[in-house]
Design a protein around this motif. Structure first.
Motif, PDB file in Angstrom:
ATOM      1  N   CYS A  84      -3.627  -4.961  -4.361  1.00 54.89           N
ATOM      2  CA  CYS A  84      -3.331  -5.183  -5.774  1.00 54.89           C
ATOM      3  C   CYS A  84      -3.327  -6.690  -6.028  1.00 54.89           C
ATOM      4  O   CYS A  84      -3.389  -7.469  -5.083  1.00 54.89           O
ATOM      5  N   GLN A  91       2.659   1.738  -3.294  1.00 55.65           N
ATOM      6  CA  GLN A  91       1.753   1.699  -4.441  1.00 55.65           C
ATOM      7  C   GLN A  91       2.138   0.603  -5.436  1.00 55.65           C
ATOM      8  O   GLN A  91       2.265   0.841  -6.639  1.00 55.65           O
ATOM      9  N   THR A 109       0.837  -1.209   0.000  1.00 54.85           N
ATOM     10  CA  THR A 109       0.000   0.000   0.000  1.00 54.85           C
ATOM     11  C   THR A 109       0.868   1.255   0.000  1.00 54.85           C
ATOM     12  O   THR A 109       0.668   2.155  -0.810  1.00 54.85           O
ATOM     13  N   ASP A 129       1.880  -2.421  -7.924  1.00 59.38           N
ATOM     14  CA  ASP A 129       0.892  -2.863  -8.910  1.00 59.38           C
ATOM     15  C   ASP A 129       0.667  -4.364  -8.828  1.00 59.38           C
ATOM     16  O   ASP A 129      -0.362  -4.871  -9.283  1.00 59.38           O
TER      17      ASP A 129
END
Length: 181
Positions: A115, A92, A89, A94
């Protein structure tokens, strides 16, 4: 694409690192190689963190697929799978890539990840050439297929989507002499 690889330095983790390196190379992405130190003793934890940092740098140097991509290491004290979820988190990610391991840890990642999670089971020889996607026509299958497409995980592969079902009138067909096959 930003790929977070959770490693415990085992052979299964090495398979995950190799797959992440291949995917990052295909997409021009980067890899975050993460290890979680689970230690209640602060003094021992600090030593374990230093050793794990050394080992992650070494892994980048010895795994050929990681040498070809931008790769950073991240070592934290914490508890699986929460530390991996927090890192994904915060950075970020993917995609989270893990080697097949203890079921509860992997299931916990899959359920709560921000994700997609790719679980690598077999040895890695190169980019995906053939992909089979079993679907059940529910939202989870649709999300999984969209994730594969948006991340480009199977861009250069032959993809087969399979849906198996039990025919509604199958018992009645047998009564009319239709072979089971």
């Amino acid at each position: 694409m930003r790929i977070l690889v959770a490693t415990d330095f085992s052979p299964r983790s090495q398979r995950a690192m190799r797959r992440a390196g291949i995917l990052a190379g295909q997409s021009g992405g980067d890899v975050i190689l993460m290890h979680v130190v689970d230690s209640a003793d602060t003094r021992q934890s600090a030593r374990d963190i230093r050793e794990a940092q050394r080992m992650t740098v070494e892994q980048v140097a010895v795994v050929p697929e990681l040498c070809r991509v931008a790769c950073r290491s991240l070592v934290v004290a914490g508890c699986l799978p929460d530390a991996v979820l927090d890192a994904a988190t915060a950075r970020q990610a993917d995609l989270i890539v893990v080697g097949a391991g203890p079921g509860r840890t992997v299931r916990g990642l899959i359920r709560a990840a921000p994700c997609p999670v790719l679980v690598v089971i077999r040895s890695v020889a190169g980019p995906y050439a053939r992909v089979m996607a079993p679907v059940d026509l529910l939202n989870a299958s649709a999300r999984a297929l969209r994730s594969v497409a948006s991340l480009g995980l199977a861009d250069h592969a032959c993809v087969t989507v399979v849906h198996a079902f039990e025919p509604v009138g199958k018992p009645k067909l047998a009564g009319f002499g239709v072979p089971r096959e």
